[in-house]
Structures are given as C-alpha cells and as structure tokens.
Design a protein around this motif. Structure first.
Motif, PDB file in Angstrom:
ATOM      1  N   ASP A   5       0.850  -1.174   0.000  1.00 51.25           N
ATOM      2  CA  ASP A   5       0.000   0.000   0.000  1.00 51.25           C
ATOM      3  C   ASP A   5       0.890   1.230   0.000  1.00 51.25           C
ATOM      4  O   ASP A   5       1.888   1.295   0.714  1.00 51.25           O
ATOM      5  N   THR A   7       0.084   4.427   0.847  1.00 50.02           N
ATOM      6  CA  THR A   7      -0.513   5.562   1.524  1.00 50.02           C
ATOM      7  C   THR A   7       0.579   6.507   1.984  1.00 50.02           C
ATOM      8  O   THR A   7       1.728   6.127   2.119  1.00 50.02           O
ATOM      9  N   PRO A  60      -2.197   2.840  -8.324  1.00 51.87           N
ATOM     10  CA  PRO A  60      -3.207   3.799  -7.866  1.00 51.87           C
ATOM     11  C   PRO A  60      -2.957   5.177  -8.505  1.00 51.87           C
ATOM     12  O   PRO A  60      -1.808   5.560  -8.731  1.00 51.87           O
ATOM     13  N   GLU A  61      -4.024   5.905  -8.762  1.00 54.64           N
ATOM     14  CA  GLU A  61      -3.916   7.214  -9.417  1.00 54.64           C
ATOM     15  C   GLU A  61      -2.985   8.157  -8.677  1.00 54.64           C
ATOM     16  O   GLU A  61      -2.208   8.885  -9.296  1.00 54.64           O
ATOM     17  N   HIS A  62      -3.062   8.156  -7.333  1.00 57.91           N
ATOM     18  CA  HIS A  62      -2.225   9.090  -6.580  1.00 57.91           C
ATOM     19  C   HIS A  62      -0.734   8.762  -6.744  1.00 57.91           C
ATOM     20  O   HIS A  62       0.102   9.650  -6.725  1.00 57.91           O
TER      21      HIS A  62
END
Length: 193
Positions: A5, A7, A60-62
C-alpha cells in the motif's frame, strides 16, 4: 509479486527513499509480528512508467500523480519465493539485481539485548551452540523484539526504520540513515555490478 500500500508516510520531503522505507515497514507491520524476511525491489516510478506506459493502469492514481510530480518517487515491488536459507547473510550473498532496479528494501525481525546481557548469555552457553545462544537471548528479561526496515539505492543513499514490539505504533518507529549500518552495507552490496 505484490506491491505494498502506498498511503502517505509522515513527511520528510527531501527523501523519496525515506518515504518508501516507512511505507514498506508499515506494510509489513500490518501482518503482525513473527513474519519472515521480506524483500522488495525499488524502482523509480517515473522511469518504470516510461518503459511500460500500461503500468499507469495498474498503479493507484495518486502514485502516478506523485511520480509525475517527483522524478525520484519510488515504487516497491515485493519479491516472492525467496530461497530457503539458513541466515540473512546467506540470502543477501545470493542476491543480485538487474540494472532496471534502482534499489532494494529489506524488512527483518530481530531480538536485541543490551551488550551486558549478550556477554552474560555468551558466558553461560557453549561457543559453538548458536541455537542455544539465540534461545537464551530471546528469553532474556531485557530482550526486545524489533522490526528493522532498510532501503538502499544504487547511488549509496540509504534509510532505516526500527519498530519495537513494546512500542508498536506508527508514531513510535525510529528512523534514520545510520541505525543499522551493517545491514545497510550488506544490502548495498547486492546492488554492486
């Protein structure tokens, strides 16, 4: 291979590597304690997107946006199927990364004891009985379980994160470039051409 992930990590804006090491450590921490060694290839995301534009659809787009804004942005790719070896030195001795890999990260758990406690255990165990020494160290009242994450790049930059079981929260993870210099050096050697 799976990707951790991505994040947002606590900010240390000057270091994509630091952010990546923090992300990898949190990714492994989510599985709890008692995990085997985990190994990750690190690639500059922008370069990977140039080589394989279809990768943008799998990230992921970010992450894609961050890579477009920061050429140093790193993506970690977990390496599955690690060889079954007796110790970490043996594993690292077998590793070599292809040129498309910009760095590597490793997460490993260890038991730490103060130097006095280690000397105490060495004094009461046979010199050639590593298994008995490891068990005695793990059982020592001053023993502390830690999870160590190290990331290195081909340019020599490196970062470390250390989480102790007794302070098992993201806010208590110690970070710094030189927390485990021996492990940094051993992982850096896997990137040598």
């Amino acid at each position: 291979m799976s990707e951790p992930d991505t994040t947002t990590a606590p900010a240390r804006p000057s270091s994509s590597l630091w952010r990546t090491v923090a992300e990898v450590e949190r990714y492994v921490a989510a599985d709890g304690w008692g995990a085997p060694v985990r190994l990750f290839a690190l690639v500059r995301t922008a370069d990977a997107l140039r080589r394989d534009p279809a990768l943008a659809d799998r990230l992921p787009e970010h992450v894609v946006a961050e890579a477009r804004a920061d050429a140093g942005h790193l993506t970690s790719v977990e390496q599955d199927g690690l060889p079954d070896v007796a110790d970490l030195d043996e594993l690292l001795g077998q590793l070599a990364w292809p040129p498309g890999v910009d760095g590597a990260a490793l997460v490993v758990e260890r038991v730490l004891v103060p130097p006095d406690a280690e000397a105490e255990v060495r004094a009461v165990t046979a010199p050639d009985d590593e298994e008995a020494r490891a068990a005695a160290l793990a059982a020592h009242p001053l023993a502390e379980d830690v999870r160590i994450a190290v990331g290195v790049l081909r340019d020599g930059s490196h970062e470390c994160a250390v989480r102790s079981r007794s302070k098992d929260s993201d806010g208590e993870v110690a970070t710094g470039a030189d927390l485990v210099p021996g492990l940094v050096g051993a992982l850096q050697a896997t990137l040598q051409d």
